[in-house]
Design a protein around this motif. Structure first.
Motif, short mmCIF file in Angstrom:
data_model
loop_
_atom_site.label_atom_id
_atom_site.label_comp_id
_atom_site.label_asym_id
_atom_site.label_seq_id
_atom_site.Cartn_x
_atom_site.Cartn_y
_atom_site.Cartn_z
N VAL A 12 9.00 8.05 -12.00
CA VAL A 12 10.14 9.25 -11.93
C VAL A 12 11.13 8.34 -10.80
N GLN A 13 10.43 8.26 -9.83
CA GLN A 13 11.16 8.09 -8.42
C GLN A 13 11.10 6.71 -8.13
N VAL A 14 10.53 6.23 -9.31
CA VAL A 14 10.10 4.21 -8.62
C VAL A 14 9.72 4.21 -7.24
N LEU A 15 9.12 4.71 -6.53
CA LEU A 15 8.56 4.18 -5.24
C LEU A 15 7.28 3.67 -5.99
N GLY A 16 7.16 3.06 -4.17
CA GLY A 16 5.81 2.37 -4.16
C GLY A 16 5.23 1.53 -4.50
N ILE A 17 6.08 0.93 -5.51
CA ILE A 17 6.02 -0.08 -6.34
C ILE A 17 5.61 -1.81 -6.38
N GLY A 34 -4.69 4.42 -3.13
CA GLY A 34 -4.56 5.49 -3.77
C GLY A 34 -5.55 6.63 -2.41
N LEU A 35 -6.65 6.49 -2.00
CA LEU A 35 -6.85 7.69 -1.69
C LEU A 35 -6.66 7.53 0.36
N SER A 36 -5.99 6.50 0.37
CA SER A 36 -5.66 6.09 1.97
C SER A 36 -3.75 6.48 1.91
N VAL A 37 -3.25 6.46 0.57
CA VAL A 37 -2.03 7.01 1.39
C VAL A 37 -2.00 8.32 0.94
N VAL A 94 -2.69 -2.11 3.61
CA VAL A 94 -2.56 -0.89 4.67
C VAL A 94 -1.64 -0.76 5.47
N GLY A 95 -1.41 -1.85 6.18
CA GLY A 95 -0.37 -1.96 7.24
C GLY A 95 0.88 -1.30 6.53
N LEU A 96 1.63 -1.47 5.99
CA LEU A 96 2.59 -0.97 4.72
C LEU A 96 2.86 0.09 4.63
N ILE A 97 1.60 0.48 4.53
CA ILE A 97 1.67 2.11 4.22
C ILE A 97 2.64 2.68 5.12
N ILE A 98 3.02 2.35 6.02
CA ILE A 98 3.85 2.52 7.27
C ILE A 98 5.36 2.81 6.90
N THR A 99 5.82 2.06 5.91
CA THR A 99 6.79 1.66 5.32
C THR A 99 7.00 2.66 3.91
N ASN A 100 5.73 3.04 3.29
CA ASN A 100 6.07 3.07 1.81
C ASN A 100 7.15 4.17 2.16
N CYS A 101 7.64 4.38 0.95
CA CYS A 101 9.21 5.29 0.69
C CYS A 101 8.73 6.70 0.59
N ILE A 102 7.37 6.64 -0.40
CA ILE A 102 6.87 8.66 -1.04
C ILE A 102 6.69 8.77 0.37
#
Length: 200
Positions: A12-17, A34-37, A94-102
């Motif tokens: 719906v929000q089209v984030l984390g693509i 998925g579990l890490s996020v 994994v490191g880029l989770i820091i910038t994950n928009c969600i």
């Protein structure tokens, strides 16, 4: 429960693509990502919620980034210690989770205004909403691309073309473009289902 369906961060929000395209060639890294996020979003929400009344408004984003970066570093080290092969597959993502928009979106929109328990539940819901899309895409890509799930053969050897059978591995499924197409199909199906449900 909204992020699992009607307010799903990917559909719906089209984030984390980006990570949905990068880590879903196989099911195992998709599950781990998925579990890490989910873990990072849940605990970052709790920590920011606890600190929200003491964080000066002008530096709130910096504080949120420090909290997230600390959690991401911890998760990365745990993966390297206990699931090294998957950690190598996930590489820089994994490191880029820091910038994950969600993640940043939930911290700013929810954790900064709500208590720790509500923020924890919001983080878990948002993480799982993201995770189920990754798992669905990863399962389809691995099954059709390699005939396996979690590395275990699903298509019997006798059915493979190399052994005189009918099944041919679809090499296109392992390419990032197929991840984008599958995510697009999931978004289309998800929206069509919810639109139909809303009209009833």
């Amino acid at each position: 429960m909204n992020p699992l369906n009607i307010d799903n961060p990917v559909a719906v929000q089209v984030l984390g693509i980006c990570s949905a395209l990068a880590v879903t060639a196989q099911l195992e890294p998709a599950i781990v990502m998925g579990l890490s996020v989910t873990v990072i979003t849940a605990f970052a929400n709790v920590i920011v919620s606890l600190l929200r009344k003491t964080i000066p408004n002008r530096i709130r984003i910096i504080v949120q980034l420090v909290v997230v970066a600390t959690l991401v570093t911890l998760v990365s080290q745990v993966l390297k210690a206990f699931a090294y092969d998957v950690s190598v597959q996930l590489s820089v993502y994994v490191g880029l989770i820091i910038t994950n928009c969600i993640l940043m979106g939930r911290l700013e929109a929810f954790a900064m205004q709500n208590g720790p328990w509500e923020s924890f539940l919001d983080g878990v819901g948002s993480g799982l909403g993201y995770a189920w899309i990754l798992v669905a895409v990863g399962a389809v890509r691995e099954f059709f691309g390699a005939g396996t799930l979690l590395g275990f053969p699903i298509i019997p050897e006798s059915m493979l073309e190399a052994n005189g059978g009918w099944y041919v591995h679809n090499g296109m499924m392992t390419m990032p473009a197929m991840a984008l197409i599958l995510v697009g199909c999931i978004i289309w199906g998800h929206r069509a289902y919810n639109d139909h449900k809303a009209k009833k």
